[in-house]
Design a protein around this motif. Structure first.
Motif, PDB file in Angstrom:
ATOM      1  N   TYR A  66     -56.643  13.972  22.480  1.00 48.35           N
ATOM      2  CA  TYR A  66     -55.227  14.327  22.551  1.00 48.35           C
ATOM      3  C   TYR A  66     -54.893  14.908  23.922  1.00 48.35           C
ATOM      4  O   TYR A  66     -55.689  15.637  24.510  1.00 48.35           O
ATOM      5  CB  TYR A  66     -54.882  15.372  21.490  1.00 48.35           C
ATOM      6  CG  TYR A  66     -54.878  14.859  20.073  1.00 48.35           C
ATOM      7  CD1 TYR A  66     -53.758  14.203  19.556  1.00 48.35           C
ATOM      8  CD2 TYR A  66     -55.970  15.050  19.225  1.00 48.35           C
ATOM      9  CE1 TYR A  66     -53.738  13.740  18.242  1.00 48.35           C
ATOM     10  CE2 TYR A  66     -55.964  14.603  17.917  1.00 48.35           C
ATOM     11  CZ  TYR A  66     -54.841  13.948  17.429  1.00 48.35           C
ATOM     12  OH  TYR A  66     -54.826  13.496  16.135  1.00 48.35           O
ATOM     13  N   ALA A  89     -47.748   9.671  20.631  1.00 46.08           N
ATOM     14  CA  ALA A  89     -47.535  10.384  19.366  1.00 46.08           C
ATOM     15  C   ALA A  89     -47.112  11.811  19.724  1.00 46.08           C
ATOM     16  O   ALA A  89     -47.195  12.231  20.874  1.00 46.08           O
ATOM     17  CB  ALA A  89     -48.793  10.380  18.503  1.00 46.08           C
ATOM     18  N   GLY A  90     -46.679  12.564  18.726  1.00 47.67           N
ATOM     19  CA  GLY A  90     -46.348  13.959  18.972  1.00 47.67           C
ATOM     20  C   GLY A  90     -45.004  14.201  19.613  1.00 47.67           C
ATOM     21  O   GLY A  90     -44.696  15.323  20.024  1.00 47.67           O
ATOM     22  N   GLN A 126     -43.800  16.209  15.149  1.00 45.14           N
ATOM     23  CA  GLN A 126     -44.997  16.158  15.981  1.00 45.14           C
ATOM     24  C   GLN A 126     -46.256  16.003  15.149  1.00 45.14           C
ATOM     25  O   GLN A 126     -47.178  15.264  15.516  1.00 45.14           O
ATOM     26  CB  GLN A 126     -45.068  17.418  16.854  1.00 45.14           C
ATOM     27  CG  GLN A 126     -43.977  17.482  17.907  1.00 45.14           C
ATOM     28  CD  GLN A 126     -43.903  18.822  18.609  1.00 45.14           C
ATOM     29  OE1 GLN A 126     -44.280  19.856  18.064  1.00 45.14           O
ATOM     30  NE2 GLN A 126     -43.410  18.826  19.833  1.00 45.14           N
ATOM     31  N   ASN A 147     -49.124  12.733  15.141  1.00 44.41           N
ATOM     32  CA  ASN A 147     -50.427  13.112  15.686  1.00 44.41           C
ATOM     33  C   ASN A 147     -51.543  12.924  14.663  1.00 44.41           C
ATOM     34  O   ASN A 147     -52.629  12.439  14.998  1.00 44.41           O
ATOM     35  CB  ASN A 147     -50.395  14.570  16.164  1.00 44.41           C
ATOM     36  CG  ASN A 147     -49.886  14.712  17.581  1.00 44.41           C
ATOM     37  OD1 ASN A 147     -50.256  13.951  18.466  1.00 44.41           O
ATOM     38  ND2 ASN A 147     -49.032  15.694  17.817  1.00 44.41           N
ATOM     39  N   VAL A 160     -54.325   9.811  22.695  1.00 48.56           N
ATOM     40  CA  VAL A 160     -53.047  10.131  22.065  1.00 48.56           C
ATOM     41  C   VAL A 160     -52.209  10.853  23.108  1.00 48.56           C
ATOM     42  O   VAL A 160     -52.413  12.021  23.403  1.00 48.56           O
ATOM     43  CB  VAL A 160     -53.234  11.003  20.816  1.00 48.56           C
ATOM     44  CG1 VAL A 160     -51.892  11.194  20.098  1.00 48.56           C
ATOM     45  CG2 VAL A 160     -54.260  10.381  19.868  1.00 48.56           C
ATOM     46  N   SER A 166     -48.804  14.212  23.086  1.00 46.39           N
ATOM     47  CA  SER A 166     -49.075  14.830  21.782  1.00 46.39           C
ATOM     48  C   SER A 166     -48.515  16.236  21.645  1.00 46.39           C
ATOM     49  O   SER A 166     -48.334  16.718  20.524  1.00 46.39           O
ATOM     50  CB  SER A 166     -50.583  14.844  21.517  1.00 46.39           C
ATOM     51  OG  SER A 166     -51.259  15.699  22.430  1.00 46.39           O
ATOM     52  N   LEU A 223     -52.798  20.528  16.919  1.00 48.84           N
ATOM     53  CA  LEU A 223     -53.833  19.539  17.195  1.00 48.84           C
ATOM     54  C   LEU A 223     -55.161  19.950  16.593  1.00 48.84           C
ATOM     55  O   LEU A 223     -55.970  19.092  16.210  1.00 48.84           O
ATOM     56  CB  LEU A 223     -53.976  19.331  18.705  1.00 48.84           C
ATOM     57  CG  LEU A 223     -52.782  18.691  19.411  1.00 48.84           C
ATOM     58  CD1 LEU A 223     -53.099  18.489  20.894  1.00 48.84           C
ATOM     59  CD2 LEU A 223     -52.396  17.366  18.772  1.00 48.84           C
ATOM     60  N   ALA A 237     -54.944  18.690  13.188  1.00 45.04           N
ATOM     61  CA  ALA A 237     -55.037  17.222  13.199  1.00 45.04           C
ATOM     62  C   ALA A 237     -56.478  16.775  13.412  1.00 45.04           C
ATOM     63  O   ALA A 237     -56.963  15.848  12.745  1.00 45.04           O
ATOM     64  CB  ALA A 237     -54.134  16.653  14.292  1.00 45.04           C
TER      65      ALA A 237
END
Length: 511
Positions: free
Chosen positions: A125, A349-350, A365, A369, A380, A383, A405, A408
């Motif tokens: 990320y 993403a995010g 977000q 993610n 990613v 993010s 994150l 995630a």
């Protein structure tokens, strides 16, 4: 009279103390490069149909507006140039170039401590974007981004464990000269973080000077070529199905200069890409396959990331909607296509459509993610920190996003169903001989740090504890963390002699 310490509070204090103890990197529950790939929104038949449709698009429609140097390289490899000026790509050519393409890529860090191994379903990320505004949540305001803001973002990213790379997330609006802006962008990023950096160039004529600048930071061209810690984010296409002539010329120079390439195709569904999710993926895949042909016709095996980056439109207005569920699906579907080709890939993403780090931003977000990570997306991008559909970047949101994150990544890691973790003997001990709970069991203590992830600033206290702690709010904690980080010097700071040498090469706008 002293308040008696209950058995429960004593156990809680012990657990907190254990949690604060540092763990060896290989024992941490989350880290860069965990393997995802368990989420697959596309069936195997779906993937094959998208692949075949992309090949049809390349063979029948092709791409226009390649620079002459690109036409020469790709036609020599087997592409055909039609009377309409479009390059078309036979299936056999695409398959041959896919065989030549790099299947494993290392994105190096400057200090060697945060190298990223891109292969398979390994997930990383980081930041990205070209926001023109900085979000100021203390005053609920937006203002133009500056080079100081970019440097501050890099400094913050350098301290965030779950932000694995730093691609330039904003544009330095306070620098008028574009050449100075490009080199100051590199300077601010590299002075702020030793993690891998991604950047772009606004004109191909700037690349030679930028490469010399980067070589100076590296300590020589040979050292950079051995460990390239900066990659070129290159929007080499203008969707639908056209090469971006000047960006393509810049890409060629970066390839010759030893810089890894992110092949970025950023169509917008319903505007510059088909409105259907499947069609948007087909076009992005086709454009990036053309990029694979392009790169490998110049330098076979050169590190190039398959950057399918389609965005979603809110079809009621035509505006971009990066925080939508459709965007999350698009990104996850693209990740599956990267796996099909066996090429390291990246996507967005995010992104939050929300203007501030609020509940809307949180769910927007988090959903994309998590889905990107579970799909096994290697890189990613965007993010953390991105608001207003990429128009605004927020430093506090990046700090909050580090916690997000972490959760995630824990989902990406998945569930360890080993014999020990099935816990039969632990259950027997607790139920037959023990206290009837697992709070102080050996297994619980052993797994506290290796199985569980704890947020840095998010609050998990009880309402009573929260009130006793003066009712801390998440955004307030993020602002405090930002100020603390920015009050300290970054570990990435340049030695004085290097800084002086860089300032002789171009006007530096940072003090």
């Amino acid at each position: 009279m002293n308040k008696p310490v209950t058995r429960r509070s004593g156990g809680r204090d012990a657990r907190r103390a254990l949690r604060r103890a540092p763990l060896a990197q290989d024992l941490r529950p989350i880290r860069a490069g965990l393997a995802g790939g368990t989420y697959k929104p596309l069936s195997d038949i779906d993937v094959l149909r998208i692949h075949r449709a992309a090949l049809d698009a390349l063979e029948q429609i092709g791409l226009a507006d390649a620079p002459q140097s690109g036409i020469d390289a790709m036609t020599k490899a087997g592409a055909t140039l039609g009377d309409d000026g479009r390059l078309r790509f036979p299936r056999a050519l695409v398959e041959d170039m896919l065989d030549l393409a790099a299947k494993e890529i290392t994105l190096f860090s400057r200090d060697g401590k945060n190298d990223l191994e891109l292969s398979g379903n390994r997930v990383h990320y980081g930041t990205a974007g070209a926001a023109v505004h900085l979000v100021d949540p203390e005053h609920n305001d937006y203002r133009d981004c500056t080079v100081q803001d970019l440097f501050d973002a890099a400094k913050i990213a350098n301290t965030l464990d779950n932000v694995h790379f730093f691609q330039r997330p904003m544009v330095c609006r306070d620098i008028v000269d574009n050449y100075e802006m490009d080199l100051n962008t590199i300077y601010a990023c590299a002075r702020g973080t030793t993690k891998h950096i991604g950047t772009s160039f606004s004109d191909p004529s700037y690349v030679d000077g930028a490469l010399k600048f980067v070589y100076e930071i590296a300590g020589g061209e040979d050292k950079f070529r051995a460990r390239p810690f900066i990659s070129n984010t290159n929007c080499f296409v203008v969707p639908p199905m056209k090469f971006a002539t000047e960006s393509s010329e810049a890409m060629e120079k970066c390839i010759h200069g030893g810089m890894p390439i992110l092949l970025l195709s950023a169509g917008q569904s319903g505007a510059t890409a088909p409105a259907s999710i499947a069609g948007a993926i087909v076009q992005a895949v086709a454009e990036c396959l053309a990029g694979i042909v392009y790169v490998n016709s110049i330098a076979p095996g050169h590190p190039a990331i398959f950057g399918t980056w389609p965005f979603v439109s809110d079809l009621r207005t035509g505006a971009m909607s990066g925080g939508s569920g459709e965007q999350a699906l698009l990104t996850a579907g693209c990740a599956q296509m990267h796996k099909y080709y066996g090429i390291p890939g990246g996507a967005a993403a995010g992104i939050a459509d929300s203007k501030l780090p609020d509940m809307q931003a949180g769910y927007e977000q988090a959903q994309s993610n998590v889905m990107a990570g579970l799909a096994g997306l290697n890189m990613v991008y965007e993010s953390v920190g991105m608001h207003a559909s990429l128009l605004g970047f927020c430093l506090e949101s990046m700090i909050i996003g580090n916690d997000m994150l972490g959760q995630a990544l824990r989902a990406v890691r998945g569930i360890d169903v080993s014999e020990d973790n099935l816990s039969i003997e632990t259950m027997r001990s607790v139920c037959e001989d023990g206290p009837g709970h697992y709070l102080g069991s050996e297994q619980t203590l052993n797994l506290m740090q290796t199985e569980y992830v704890y947020p840095e600033i998010a609050d998990r206290s009880s309402p009573k504890e929260w009130m006793e702690n003066q009712k801390p709010l998440l955004l307030t904690q993020a602002i405090k963390a930002k100020r603390r980080i920015l009050s300290n010097q970054s570990s990435a700071e340049f030695p004085p002699e290097l800084d002086a040498a860089l300032r002789k090469m171009v006007k530096i706008h940072l003090d």
